[in-house]
Scaffold this motif. Structure first.
Motif, PDB file in Angstrom:
ATOM      1  N   ASP A 627       0.862  -1.182   0.000  1.00 42.10           N
ATOM      2  CA  ASP A 627       0.000   0.000   0.000  1.00 42.10           C
ATOM      3  C   ASP A 627       0.898   1.233   0.000  1.00 42.10           C
ATOM      4  O   ASP A 627       1.438   1.626   1.031  1.00 42.10           O
ATOM      5  CB  ASP A 627      -0.903  -0.018   1.233  1.00 42.10           C
ATOM      6  N   ASP A 628       1.046   1.836  -1.176  1.00 43.95           N
ATOM      7  CA  ASP A 628       1.956   2.971  -1.302  1.00 43.95           C
ATOM      8  C   ASP A 628       1.400   4.251  -0.678  1.00 43.95           C
ATOM      9  O   ASP A 628       2.136   5.236  -0.528  1.00 43.95           O
ATOM     10  CB  ASP A 628       2.278   3.220  -2.782  1.00 43.95           C
ATOM     11  N   GLU A 629       0.132   4.241  -0.337  1.00 40.79           N
ATOM     12  CA  GLU A 629      -0.426   5.435   0.302  1.00 40.79           C
ATOM     13  C   GLU A 629       0.139   5.622   1.702  1.00 40.79           C
ATOM     14  O   GLU A 629       0.256   6.739   2.190  1.00 40.79           O
ATOM     15  CB  GLU A 629      -1.954   5.320   0.382  1.00 40.79           C
ATOM     16  N   HIS A 630       0.496   4.508   2.359  1.00 43.25           N
ATOM     17  CA  HIS A 630       1.002   4.592   3.735  1.00 43.25           C
ATOM     18  C   HIS A 630       2.491   4.276   3.827  1.00 43.25           C
ATOM     19  O   HIS A 630       3.146   4.661   4.787  1.00 43.25           O
ATOM     20  CB  HIS A 630       0.224   3.621   4.642  1.00 43.25           C
ATOM     21  N   GLY A 631       3.038   3.548   2.843  1.00 43.16           N
ATOM     22  CA  GLY A 631       4.456   3.236   2.857  1.00 43.16           C
ATOM     23  C   GLY A 631       4.832   2.279   3.973  1.00 43.16           C
ATOM     24  O   GLY A 631       4.032   1.456   4.406  1.00 43.16           O
ATOM     25  N   ILE A 632       6.070   2.399   4.471  1.00 42.02           N
ATOM     26  CA  ILE A 632       6.592   1.511   5.512  1.00 42.02           C
ATOM     27  C   ILE A 632       6.611   2.246   6.846  1.00 42.02           C
ATOM     28  O   ILE A 632       7.076   3.380   6.937  1.00 42.02           O
ATOM     29  CB  ILE A 632       8.004   1.019   5.147  1.00 42.02           C
ATOM     30  N   GLU A 633       6.129   1.568   7.877  1.00 43.92           N
ATOM     31  CA  GLU A 633       6.139   2.127   9.222  1.00 43.92           C
ATOM     32  C   GLU A 633       6.932   1.194  10.136  1.00 43.92           C
ATOM     33  O   GLU A 633       7.305   0.094   9.744  1.00 43.92           O
ATOM     34  CB  GLU A 633       4.703   2.283   9.740  1.00 43.92           C
ATOM     35  N   ARG A 634       7.167   1.623  11.354  1.00 47.67           N
ATOM     36  CA  ARG A 634       7.864   0.791  12.342  1.00 47.67           C
ATOM     37  C   ARG A 634       7.141   0.895  13.678  1.00 47.67           C
ATOM     38  O   ARG A 634       6.621   1.966  14.036  1.00 47.67           O
ATOM     39  CB  ARG A 634       9.333   1.190  12.486  1.00 47.67           C
ATOM     40  N   ASP A 635       7.142  -0.242  14.402  1.00 46.44           N
ATOM     41  CA  ASP A 635       6.472  -0.253  15.687  1.00 46.44           C
ATOM     42  C   ASP A 635       7.430   0.189  16.788  1.00 46.44           C
ATOM     43  O   ASP A 635       8.555   0.644  16.516  1.00 46.44           O
ATOM     44  CB  ASP A 635       5.876  -1.631  15.984  1.00 46.44           C
ATOM     45  N   GLU A 636       6.995   0.048  18.043  1.00 46.66           N
ATOM     46  CA  GLU A 636       7.823   0.518  19.155  1.00 46.66           C
ATOM     47  C   GLU A 636       9.106  -0.271  19.309  1.00 46.66           C
ATOM     48  O   GLU A 636      10.048   0.185  19.955  1.00 46.66           O
ATOM     49  CB  GLU A 636       7.023   0.468  20.462  1.00 46.66           C
ATOM     50  N   TYR A 637       9.169  -1.478  18.711  1.00 46.70           N
ATOM     51  CA  TYR A 637      10.393  -2.276  18.745  1.00 46.70           C
ATOM     52  C   TYR A 637      11.214  -2.109  17.470  1.00 46.70           C
ATOM     53  O   TYR A 637      12.118  -2.891  17.190  1.00 46.70           O
ATOM     54  CB  TYR A 637      10.057  -3.747  18.962  1.00 46.70           C
ATOM     55  N   ASN A 638      10.848  -1.106  16.691  1.00 47.70           N
ATOM     56  CA  ASN A 638      11.548  -0.808  15.438  1.00 47.70           C
ATOM     57  C   ASN A 638      11.396  -1.927  14.405  1.00 47.70           C
ATOM     58  O   ASN A 638      12.217  -2.077  13.512  1.00 47.70           O
ATOM     59  CB  ASN A 638      13.037  -0.537  15.692  1.00 47.70           C
ATOM     60  N   VAL A 639      10.364  -2.733  14.535  1.00 53.64           N
ATOM     61  CA  VAL A 639      10.078  -3.769  13.553  1.00 53.64           C
ATOM     62  C   VAL A 639       9.267  -3.154  12.416  1.00 53.64           C
ATOM     63  O   VAL A 639       8.318  -2.396  12.652  1.00 53.64           O
ATOM     64  CB  VAL A 639       9.299  -4.942  14.195  1.00 53.64           C
ATOM     65  N   ARG A 640       9.648  -3.496  11.217  1.00 53.52           N
ATOM     66  CA  ARG A 640       9.014  -2.892  10.052  1.00 53.52           C
ATOM     67  C   ARG A 640       7.571  -3.370   9.896  1.00 53.52           C
ATOM     68  O   ARG A 640       7.273  -4.552  10.037  1.00 53.52           O
ATOM     69  CB  ARG A 640       9.811  -3.230   8.790  1.00 53.52           C
ATOM     70  N   ILE A 641       6.710  -2.427   9.591  1.00 56.36           N
ATOM     71  CA  ILE A 641       5.310  -2.740   9.303  1.00 56.36           C
ATOM     72  C   ILE A 641       5.075  -2.478   7.820  1.00 56.36           C
ATOM     73  O   ILE A 641       5.229  -1.350   7.343  1.00 56.36           O
ATOM     74  CB  ILE A 641       4.353  -1.870  10.145  1.00 56.36           C
ATOM     75  N   ASN A 642       4.737  -3.523   7.106  1.00 56.76           N
ATOM     76  CA  ASN A 642       4.428  -3.381   5.691  1.00 56.76           C
ATOM     77  C   ASN A 642       2.939  -3.117   5.529  1.00 56.76           C
ATOM     78  O   ASN A 642       2.118  -3.984   5.812  1.00 56.76           O
ATOM     79  CB  ASN A 642       4.813  -4.649   4.922  1.00 56.76           C
ATOM     80  N   ASN A 643       2.614  -1.934   5.097  1.00 51.12           N
ATOM     81  CA  ASN A 643       1.217  -1.629   4.834  1.00 51.12           C
ATOM     82  C   ASN A 643       0.804  -2.296   3.523  1.00 51.12           C
ATOM     83  O   ASN A 643       1.460  -2.108   2.491  1.00 51.12           O
ATOM     84  CB  ASN A 643       1.008  -0.120   4.745  1.00 51.12           C
ATOM     85  N   THR A 644      -0.240  -3.068   3.584  1.00 57.30           N
ATOM     86  CA  THR A 644      -0.693  -3.814   2.409  1.00 57.30           C
ATOM     87  C   THR A 644      -2.194  -3.639   2.225  1.00 57.30           C
ATOM     88  O   THR A 644      -2.903  -3.176   3.125  1.00 57.30           O
ATOM     89  CB  THR A 644      -0.388  -5.315   2.555  1.00 57.30           C
ATOM     90  N   VAL A 645      -2.639  -4.005   1.058  1.00 54.75           N
ATOM     91  CA  VAL A 645      -4.067  -3.993   0.749  1.00 54.75           C
ATOM     92  C   VAL A 645      -4.389  -5.241  -0.059  1.00 54.75           C
ATOM     93  O   VAL A 645      -3.528  -5.814  -0.729  1.00 54.75           O
ATOM     94  CB  VAL A 645      -4.475  -2.740  -0.047  1.00 54.75           C
ATOM     95  N   TYR A 646      -5.624  -5.661   0.024  1.00 60.95           N
ATOM     96  CA  TYR A 646      -6.077  -6.776  -0.791  1.00 60.95           C
ATOM     97  C   TYR A 646      -6.458  -6.271  -2.176  1.00 60.95           C
ATOM     98  O   TYR A 646      -7.173  -5.284  -2.317  1.00 60.95           O
ATOM     99  CB  TYR A 646      -7.284  -7.467  -0.151  1.00 60.95           C
ATOM    100  N   ASN A 647      -5.940  -6.967  -3.180  1.00 58.94           N
ATOM    101  CA  ASN A 647      -6.256  -6.619  -4.566  1.00 58.94           C
ATOM    102  C   ASN A 647      -6.719  -7.876  -5.279  1.00 58.94           C
ATOM    103  O   ASN A 647      -6.119  -8.942  -5.122  1.00 58.94           O
ATOM    104  CB  ASN A 647      -5.019  -6.032  -5.264  1.00 58.94           C
ATOM    105  N   CYS A 648      -7.779  -7.744  -6.071  1.00 63.25           N
ATOM    106  CA  CYS A 648      -8.369  -8.915  -6.724  1.00 63.25           C
ATOM    107  C   CYS A 648      -7.722  -9.246  -8.060  1.00 63.25           C
ATOM    108  O   CYS A 648      -7.980 -10.314  -8.624  1.00 63.25           O
ATOM    109  CB  CYS A 648      -9.867  -8.695  -6.948  1.00 63.25           C
ATOM    110  N   ILE A 649      -6.907  -8.352  -8.579  1.00 61.60           N
ATOM    111  CA  ILE A 649      -6.358  -8.538  -9.928  1.00 61.60           C
ATOM    112  C   ILE A 649      -4.861  -8.780  -9.899  1.00 61.60           C
ATOM    113  O   ILE A 649      -4.347  -9.754 -10.449  1.00 61.60           O
ATOM    114  CB  ILE A 649      -6.669  -7.313 -10.813  1.00 61.60           C
ATOM    115  N   VAL A 650      -4.126  -7.881  -9.229  1.00 62.56           N
ATOM    116  CA  VAL A 650      -2.671  -7.959  -9.223  1.00 62.56           C
ATOM    117  C   VAL A 650      -2.232  -9.240  -8.527  1.00 62.56           C
ATOM    118  O   VAL A 650      -2.756  -9.618  -7.485  1.00 62.56           O
ATOM    119  CB  VAL A 650      -2.073  -6.736  -8.512  1.00 62.56           C
ATOM    120  N   GLY A 651      -1.256  -9.914  -9.111  1.00 61.21           N
ATOM    121  CA  GLY A 651      -0.753 -11.149  -8.529  1.00 61.21           C
ATOM    122  C   GLY A 651      -1.501 -12.371  -8.995  1.00 61.21           C
ATOM    123  O   GLY A 651      -1.210 -13.482  -8.560  1.00 61.21           O
ATOM    124  N   ALA A 652      -2.484 -12.172  -9.889  1.00 57.19           N
ATOM    125  CA  ALA A 652      -3.227 -13.319 -10.393  1.00 57.19           C
ATOM    126  C   ALA A 652      -2.340 -14.164 -11.296  1.00 57.19           C
ATOM    127  O   ALA A 652      -1.298 -13.711 -11.786  1.00 57.19           O
ATOM    128  CB  ALA A 652      -4.463 -12.847 -11.154  1.00 57.19           C
TER     129      ALA A 652
END
Length: 837
Positions: A627-652
Motif C-alpha cells: 500500500d503505497d499510500e502509507h508506505g513503511i512504518e515501524r512499531d515501538e520495537y523498530n520492527v518494520r510494518i508493511n502496509n498492504t491492501v487486498y487486490n483482486c487482480i494484481v498477482g493473479a
C-alpha cells in the motif's frame, strides 16, 4: 570415603610385569581451548591401568602432551614428530583437541595404520567417512546443532534469523546444515561471513544494516571473533528485549574477559550478554549417581577431576568427561582386539572383521601380530583395531558411548543455557535452563524446561520478536466509503424514480417512442452497477470476506454494465437501421428484436465472467500487495510494518490475467461498436429521433470511463483509495449517465407538454420520408404513426378545399352582381364541395 579410596588405589596401583602400549595425546589452546581434558584423560589412563579386566598384561601411556594451538600446520608437524619419536610405534592418536587441528591429521592417519579418537573435534566436515575412514569422535558432531537451534526457533516462534559465520570449515559446514534445516521450516536466513584471515583488530564488524530487520542472531564463530561482534552490537544497542543472540556454550569460562583490546570493557560485554542464549550439544549421563562401565559414577568423576585440577596448571573444561571417555573408548577397542588375537584364528578374525586382503598392499604389512609388536605399516592390524572401535559400546561418564557408520557418536543430548546478570553484584553466569528431547518418539527435537524454568523465567519481559516485518492490512478510508455509499444509495433511488416514471408514463407518446419495455432492462443494469459499488467498497481485513468481494465484484459489475450498455447498443442499432433504410418496404424493428439483442450482449458477458469465477485457474482471488499510500512504518520495537491492501487482480496467475484481458476486450469491442453507430447517426435531425444525440454522448462518456478502469486496476493499484475512487466513481458516473440521457429529456418534454402528444415539430415541414422514418421508430404503436400520416394528408386536402371555396366564392360574387346563373354557381360549389369531401 569412596573417592579417597579410589585416589589411594590410583596413586598406588602396581603395574607388575606389563607391556606399555603407546599413544599420542594432542590437545589445543588459543582459539579453542580443550586442554582442560588432559587431567581427565590422565585420570582415565590410571583407571584403565589399575583395572585388571582391561588389557591384562598391558598398560597405556601417552608419549607426551602436544599442544596443536588449534593450528593446521602445527598439528601436522606434531603428528610426524610423534611418528618418528623414540617412543614409537604408537597404536593410535587421542586428539587433536579441536577441529581445525584434527582435519589435516585425520586425512592421513589411515596411511600410517593408525586410528584417531577425538574428544574436542566436532566439525561436520569430519563426518566424511571417505576422507576420514579412521576418525572417531566421542564428542558429538556439530551436525547435531542445527536441530537444537531449530528447536529453539520453533519454541519461541522465530521465523527470521541472521547467522554470522566465520569462514572456517567447522563453521561453514555448520551453516550449510543450518540453512538447509531452517529453509525446510520456512525460516528466512541471512548469512554474513567473518573473515578469519584478517587480524581480529581489523575485523569488519559491519554486520548490522538498518534495513535488514533481523532481530535473532546466531554467532557461528570462535569466541575471539564473537567478542568483537557483540562489542559492536553493544555499541549499536542490539540488546534484549529488542534483539536475541544465540552462541555456542563450548566457549571457555568467562570468555568475554579474555581480550581487553576490543573497544568494550568486560562489564559492558557482561551487560550485553544478559538474556543471551548459549547452546551445547553434549553427552550427558541419564543418572549421575549410576555406576558406569569405567568404574566411576558421574558425580565421583566430578570430584576426582576437581581434585586433580587443583594440583595441575589446567582450567576446568566441559570436554573433560568426554576426554575421559575417549581414553576408555580406545582402551576397550584395544582390549577387544587383544581378545580376538588370543582367542580366534586368523581366518576367523578376517571373516569376522571383513579385513580380507592380500598379504601385502603397496609394500605395507598385512599380518596379525600382538599389540606390543604393532608397527605403523601394518594395515591388517589397523583394520582390526578400527573394526573394534566402530563397535565399541559402553556406559561412560558422559553417557552411552557408541558410534554410527561415519564414526560419530550416537544420540547426543543438548543443553541450553542463558547468561543471566546478577544486578546486585554485577556478576554474569550461565544458567542451564532447558534441554532438548525427541518429540513423540520422532526425530524432531523439542525444548524441555528444567524444573522452576519456563518461558516466563527466560524472557520475563516477553519473548522478543524475530524482526519479521508483519503485514498490516489496510482498508478503504472511511470518508471514501461513506461518500460513495451515499452516492450509490442516491443512485439506487434515482433508478427507482426512473423506474416509476417509465411505468406510469409508458402510454404517453413521448415515452412510448423510446421503447419503455427496453428501458426496464437499462434500469435493471443500473441497479446492478450501483450495487457493485457497495460490494467493491466492503471494508474488511479478513481474507474470506475479500474473497467473496472479488467474486461478486467480478460478476455484478460486468453483468450490470453489459445489460445497460446492451440496451444502448440496441437503440443505436435500431436508429442506424431506420436512418439507412428509410423505405417502407423494409422490415419494422420491434421491441422483441431489441430485447433479444440486449440479452445476447448481456448473456455473452455473463458467460465470460461466470467461466472466470467457476474455473479455479481463472478465478480472481485477493492478493496482498504493498500500500503505497502509507508506505513503511515501524512499531515501538523498530520492527518494520508493511502496509498492504487486498487486490483482486494484481498477482493473479497468467491464465487469470489473460482471461481478465479477454473480458475487458469484450467491453472494448462493445464500445467500438457503439462509437461507430453514434458516428453514423450523428446527422439525424428528426425530433422523434433526438434520443440518438443523447445516446451518442452517453457512449462517448462510457468509453472514457472504460479507459480509466485498466489505469486504476494496473496503474495505481498500490494506491487503494485512489484506485477505488476511480473505479467506483466511474461506475456511478456511467450508471447516472445511462439514466439521465435516456429519461431526463422525456421528463422535460412531459413538463412542457403534460399530455406527451407533441412529438413532431409543427413549425417544420414533415416530409413523407420523415414520416415514414418516424413510423419505424415507434415499435409500441405503429397505428398511431399511420393515423398521423393520414391526418397530415387530410390537413392538406382541407387546405386545398378552402382555397377552392374561396376561389368559387369570388366567382359567385361576380355572378350575383350580374344576377345571372345563380343556380349554376351554387351547383358548382356543391359539386366542388362534394369533390373535396
Amino acid at each position: 570415603m569412596k573417592v579417597l579410596a579410589l585416589l589411594l588405589v590410583l596413586l598406588g596401583y602396581s603395574q607388575g610385569q606389563t607391556v606399555e602400549l603407546k599413544y599420542a595425546l594432542f590437545t589445543a589452546t588459543e582459539i579453542f581451548d580443550s586442554s582442560g581434558a588432559v587431567p581427565a584423560i590422565e585420570l582415565a589412563e590410571q583407571m584403565v591401568n589399575s583395572n585388571d579386566s582391561i588389557l591384562p598384561g598391558y598398560t597405556l601411556a601417552h608419549i607426551g602432551i602436544k599442544d596443536t594451538k588449534c593450528d593446521r600446520a602445527i598439528s601436522l608437524g606434531l603428528f610426524f614428530e610423534a611418528l618418528s619419536s623414540p617412543n614409537s610405534p604408537i597404536l593410535g592418536l587421542l586428539g587433536c583437541g579441536c577441529s581445525v587441528a584434527s582435519t589435516p591429521v585425520a586425512e592421513i592417519v589411515q596411511h600410517k595404520s593408525l586410528s584417531q579418537v577425538s574428544y574436542g573435534s566436532s566439525s561436520i566436515e569430519l563426518d566424511d567417512q571417505d576422507r576420514f575412514p579412521n576418525f572417531f569422535r566421542v564428542v558429538p558432531s556439530d551436525a547435531e546443532y542445527p536441530a537444537v537451534f531449530n528447536a529453539i526457533l520453533q519454541q519461541y516462534g522465530w521465523k527470521r534469523v541472521a547467522i554470522l559465520t566465520q569462514n572456517e570449515g567447522i563453521f561453514t559446514a555448520s551453516f550449510e546444515r543450518l540453512k538447509k534445516m531452517f529453509v525446510a521450516q520456512n525460516v528466512t536466513v541471512m548469512n554474513r561471513v567473518i573473515r578469519s584471515e584478517l587480524p581480529i583488530q581489523e575485523l569488519n564488524t559491519n554486520f548490522f544494516l538498518e534495513d535488514d530487520d533481523y532481530r535473532v542472531f546466531i554467532i557461528n564463530a570462535y569466541s575471539q571473533f564473537a567478542q568483537h561482534i557483540i562489542c559492536e552490537a553493544y555499541k549499536r544497542g542490539y540488546t534484549y528485549p529488542r534483539y536475541v543472540w544465540i552462541l555456542y556454550a563450548w566457549y571457555a569460562d568467562e570468555w568475554w574477559t579474555q581480550d581487553a583490546d576490543i573497544g568494550c570493557t568486560s562489564s559492558q560485554l557482561a551487560e550485553f550478554l544478559d538474556k543471551v542464549l548459549a547452546v551445547q550439544v553434549f553427552a550427558v549421563p541419564s543418572d549421575e549417581n549410576a555406576m558406569t562401565d569405567t568404574g566411576l559414577t558421574a558425580n565421583e568423576f566430578d570430584t576426582l577431576y576437581e581434585t586433580t585440577l587443583s594440583t595441575s596448571n589446567y582450567s576446568s573444561s566441559f570436554v573433560a568427561p568426554i576426554g575421559y571417555d575417549a581414553l576408555w573408548t580406545f582402551a576397550f577397542a584395544l582390549d577387544k582386539t587383544n581378545h580376538m588375537l588370543q582367542e580366534m584364528t586368523r581366518d576367523d578374525i578376517l571373516n569376522t572383521t571383513g579385513c580380507l586382503g592380500e598379504n601385502s598392499r603397496d609394500g605395507m604389512r598385512w599380518e596379525l601380530v600382538s599389540l606390543e609388536n604393532f608397527t605403523n605399516d601394518n594395515r591388517l592390524m589397523s583394520c582390526v583395531i578400527r573394526w573394534n572401535l566402530q563397535r565399541t559400546d559402553f556406559i561412560g561418564i558422559s553417557g552411552r558411548v557408541h558410534f554410527n557408520d561415519i564414526g560419530s557418536r550416537f544420540k547426543a543430548n543438548s543443553k541450553i543455557y542463558q547468561y543471566r546478570l546478577n544486578e546486585s553484584n554485577g556478576t554474569l553466569a550461565s544458567q542451564y535452563f532447558a534441554r532438548t528431547d525427541h518429540q513423540n518418539s520422532t526425530t524432531t527435537l523439542a525444548i524441555v524446561y528444567l524444573s522452576n524454568e519456563s518461558t516466563g523465567t527466560v524472557y520475563s519481559g516477553g519473548v522478543p520478536l524475530d524482526g519479521t516485518p508483519f503485514n498490516k492490512v489496510n482498508t478503504f478510508h472511511d470518508a471514501l466509503v461513506i461518500c460513495y455509499y451515499i452516492l450509490a444509495g442516491l443512485g439506487l433511488l434515482y433508478s427507482t424514480v426512473c423506474l416509476v416514471f417509465n411505468f406510469t408514463q409508458r402510454n404517453k407518446r413521448v415515452v412510448k417512442l423510446t421503447s419503455p419495455n427496453l428501458n426496464y432492462f437499462l434500469i435493471a443494469g443500473t441497479y446492478i452497477m450501483y450495487a457493485a459499488v457497495f460490494l467493491q467498497l466492503i471494508s474488511s481485513t479478513v481474507y474470506e470476506v475479500n474473497y467473496v468481494r472479488c467474486i461478486m465484484d467480478t460478476l455484478v459489475y460486468n453483468i450490470g454494465y453489459c445489460m445497460a450498455f446492451g440496451v444502448i447498443l440496441a437503440k443505436m442499432g435500431r436508429i442506424n437501421y431506420i436512418f439507412n433504410n428509410p423505405t417502407a418496404s423494409k422490415t419494422t424493428v420491434r421491441d422483441w428484436h431489441l430485447i433479444i439483442v440486449t440479452l445476447l450482449v448481456t448473456g455473452f458477458g455473463t458467460l465470460l465472467v461466470t467461466l472466470q469465477v467457476a474455473i479455479p485457474q481463472l478465478r480472481p482471488t485477493p492478493q496482498l500487495i504493498p500500500d503505497d499510500e502509507h508506505g513503511i512504518e515501524r512499531d515501538e520495537y523498530n520492527v518494520r510494518i508493511n502496509n498492504t491492501v487486498y487486490n483482486c487482480i494484481v498477482g493473479a496467475s497468467v491464465e487469470a490475467t489473460a482471461w481478465i484481458i479477454v473480458t475487458f476486450l469484450y467491453l472494448v469491442v462493445l464500445q467500438i461498436v457503439g462509437i461507430v453507430l453514434a458516428i453514423q447517426t450523428r446527422k439525424v435531425k428528426v425530433k422523434v429521433l433526438n434520443d440518438s444525440k443523447y445516446i451518442a454522448a452517453l457512449i462517448y462518456i462510457s468509453s472514457i470511463v472504460l479507459v480509466t478502469r485498466p489505469v486504476a486496476i494496473f496503474g495505481v493499484n498500490n494506491l487503494l483509495n485512489v484506485s477505488e475512487a476511480i473505479l467506483s466513481g466511474g461506475i456511478i458516473i456511467v450508471s447516472t449517465a445511462f439514466l439521465s440521457f435516456v429519461f431526463i429529456p422525456k421528463m422535460v418534454s412531459l413538463a412542457r407538454d403534460p399530455k406527451g402528444e407533441n412529438v413532431f415539430d409543427k413549425s417544420s415541414d414533415i416530409t413523407t420520408a420523415e414520416i415514414s422514418l418516424s413510423r419505424k421508430v415507434s415499435v409500441v404503436d405503429e397505428a398511431e404513426l399511420k393515423i398521423k400520416q393520414l391526418e397530415a394528408k387530410v390537413a392538406q386536402l382541407e387546405k386545398k378545399k378552402l382555397e377552392l371555396q374561396k376561389y368559387e366564392n369570388e366567382k359567385c360574387s361576380e355572378i350575383l352582381v350580374n344576377k345571372n346563373n345563380i343556380n349554376g354557381c351554387i351547383g358548382s360549389v356543391d359539386s366542388v364541395s362534394g369533390t373535396i369531401i
